[in-house]
Design a protein around this motif. Structure first.
Motif, PDB file in Angstrom:
ATOM      1  N   ALA A  38      30.016 -61.285 -52.093  1.00 53.61           N
ATOM      2  CA  ALA A  38      28.800 -61.915 -51.566  1.00 53.61           C
ATOM      3  C   ALA A  38      28.083 -60.980 -50.604  1.00 53.61           C
ATOM      4  O   ALA A  38      26.851 -60.859 -50.642  1.00 53.61           O
ATOM      5  N   MET A  39      28.845 -60.308 -49.758  1.00 52.00           N
ATOM      6  CA  MET A  39      28.251 -59.379 -48.802  1.00 52.00           C
ATOM      7  C   MET A  39      27.625 -58.187 -49.532  1.00 52.00           C
ATOM      8  O   MET A  39      26.619 -57.645 -49.083  1.00 52.00           O
ATOM      9  N   ALA A  40      28.218 -57.789 -50.662  1.00 54.71           N
ATOM     10  CA  ALA A  40      27.659 -56.680 -51.440  1.00 54.71           C
ATOM     11  C   ALA A  40      26.276 -57.045 -51.963  1.00 54.71           C
ATOM     12  O   ALA A  40      25.345 -56.236 -51.913  1.00 54.71           O
ATOM     13  N   ALA A  41      26.138 -58.260 -52.465  1.00 61.62           N
ATOM     14  CA  ALA A  41      24.834 -58.704 -52.970  1.00 61.62           C
ATOM     15  C   ALA A  41      23.803 -58.735 -51.840  1.00 61.62           C
ATOM     16  O   ALA A  41      22.655 -58.310 -52.009  1.00 61.62           O
ATOM     17  N   GLU A  42      24.237 -59.205 -50.678  1.00 60.75           N
ATOM     18  CA  GLU A  42      23.335 -59.269 -49.529  1.00 60.75           C
ATOM     19  C   GLU A  42      22.953 -57.869 -49.052  1.00 60.75           C
ATOM     20  O   GLU A  42      21.787 -57.590 -48.775  1.00 60.75           O
ATOM     21  N   ALA A  43      23.943 -56.984 -48.956  1.00 63.86           N
ATOM     22  CA  ALA A  43      23.672 -55.612 -48.508  1.00 63.86           C
ATOM     23  C   ALA A  43      22.734 -54.908 -49.484  1.00 63.86           C
ATOM     24  O   ALA A  43      21.826 -54.190 -49.070  1.00 63.86           O
ATOM     25  N   LEU A  44      22.964 -55.118 -50.783  1.00 61.64           N
ATOM     26  CA  LEU A  44      22.101 -54.502 -51.790  1.00 61.64           C
ATOM     27  C   LEU A  44      20.667 -55.008 -51.653  1.00 61.64           C
ATOM     28  O   LEU A  44      19.717 -54.226 -51.680  1.00 61.64           O
ATOM     29  N   ALA A  45      20.514 -56.314 -51.492  1.00 61.90           N
ATOM     30  CA  ALA A  45      19.168 -56.884 -51.341  1.00 61.90           C
ATOM     31  C   ALA A  45      18.464 -56.307 -50.114  1.00 61.90           C
ATOM     32  O   ALA A  45      17.286 -55.927 -50.187  1.00 61.90           O
ATOM     33  N   LEU A  46      19.174 -56.216 -48.992  1.00 64.65           N
ATOM     34  CA  LEU A  46      18.569 -55.670 -47.776  1.00 64.65           C
ATOM     35  C   LEU A  46      18.232 -54.191 -47.935  1.00 64.65           C
ATOM     36  O   LEU A  46      17.191 -53.725 -47.466  1.00 64.65           O
ATOM     37  N   HIS A  47      19.116 -53.457 -48.610  1.00 68.11           N
ATOM     38  CA  HIS A  47      18.878 -52.029 -48.815  1.00 68.11           C
ATOM     39  C   HIS A  47      17.631 -51.807 -49.681  1.00 68.11           C
ATOM     40  O   HIS A  47      16.773 -50.993 -49.355  1.00 68.11           O
ATOM     41  N   ILE A  48      17.541 -52.560 -50.770  1.00 71.49           N
ATOM     42  CA  ILE A  48      16.384 -52.437 -51.657  1.00 71.49           C
ATOM     43  C   ILE A  48      15.106 -52.854 -50.937  1.00 71.49           C
ATOM     44  O   ILE A  48      14.064 -52.205 -51.066  1.00 71.49           O
ATOM     45  N   GLU A  49      15.202 -53.907 -50.143  1.00 72.73           N
ATOM     46  CA  GLU A  49      14.043 -54.366 -49.372  1.00 72.73           C
ATOM     47  C   GLU A  49      13.535 -53.256 -48.455  1.00 72.73           C
ATOM     48  O   GLU A  49      12.329 -53.007 -48.365  1.00 72.73           O
ATOM     49  N   GLY A  50      14.450 -52.570 -47.790  1.00 74.30           N
ATOM     50  CA  GLY A  50      14.067 -51.471 -46.919  1.00 74.30           C
ATOM     51  C   GLY A  50      13.418 -50.333 -47.682  1.00 74.30           C
ATOM     52  O   GLY A  50      12.447 -49.730 -47.216  1.00 74.30           O
ATOM     53  N   MET A  51      13.953 -50.038 -48.866  1.00 73.13           N
ATOM     54  CA  MET A  51      13.370 -48.974 -49.689  1.00 73.13           C
ATOM     55  C   MET A  51      11.942 -49.325 -50.097  1.00 73.13           C
ATOM     56  O   MET A  51      11.041 -48.482 -50.043  1.00 73.13           O
ATOM     57  N   GLU A  53       9.887 -51.374 -48.575  1.00 76.39           N
ATOM     58  CA  GLU A  53       9.020 -51.309 -47.391  1.00 76.39           C
ATOM     59  C   GLU A  53       8.653 -49.870 -47.036  1.00 76.39           C
ATOM     60  O   GLU A  53       7.565 -49.606 -46.555  1.00 76.39           O
ATOM     61  N   ASP A  54       9.600 -48.946 -47.287  1.00 74.75           N
ATOM     62  CA  ASP A  54       9.360 -47.535 -46.975  1.00 74.75           C
ATOM     63  C   ASP A  54       8.635 -46.799 -48.101  1.00 74.75           C
ATOM     64  O   ASP A  54       8.413 -45.597 -48.014  1.00 74.75           O
ATOM     65  N   GLY A  55       8.310 -47.518 -49.177  1.00 73.46           N
ATOM     66  CA  GLY A  55       7.601 -46.909 -50.293  1.00 73.46           C
ATOM     67  C   GLY A  55       8.476 -46.026 -51.162  1.00 73.46           C
ATOM     68  O   GLY A  55       7.970 -45.201 -51.925  1.00 73.46           O
TER      69      GLY A  55
END
Length: 131
Positions: A38-51, A53-55
């Motif tokens: 579950a934490m992996a899915a959350e971490a992946l979502a946050l990581h992709i979100e940051g990418m 946002e950073d273009g």
């Protein structure tokens, strides 16, 4: 969004550690296997979100064959983690915490492969699920 391969590592004296090879630096942990996934899915979502946002471009998923070519990955168990269906917008918030509590939180987060925000989010979700 596609599914990505995450690698779960477990030492006898540690929690389940998770890394996502397609996203260097995307790591997390869980005390149980289910929590780690579950934490992996959350971490992946946050990581992709940051990418996003950073273009930055979000990479296509690597194949299991490509990931397992790296000898360091062969001691792990590979699992599929779904990428987010849509990147959720992150909203910056300002909170006030006692300095000593903040130091403890940051230390705990670092030991468990989380960011401060990731720790606060995980703790909040656990509290809400338990209620």
């Amino acid at each position: 969004m596609a599914d990505y391969i995450a690698l779960i590592h477990k030492d006898a004296d540690s929690d389940f550690g998770v890394s996502v090879p397609d996203f260097p630096g995307c790591v997390t942990a869980g005390t149980t296997l289910d929590e780690a996934r579950a934490m992996a899915a959350e971490a992946l979502a946050l990581h992709i979100e940051g990418m996003v946002e950073d273009g930055e471009a979000v990479p296509e998923p690597s194949s299991l064959t490509d990931i397992m070519r790296d000898r360091e990955n062969r001691d792990a168990v590979a699992v599929l983690v779904p990428g987010p269906t849509r990147a959720a917008k992150a909203i910056r918030v300002n909170i006030t915490l006692p300095e000593d509590a903040l130091r403890l939180m940051d230390s705990y987060a670092e030991q468990h492969g989380l960011t401060r925000s990731g720790l606060i989010l995980a703790a909040t979700k656990r509290m809400m699920e338990a209620a």
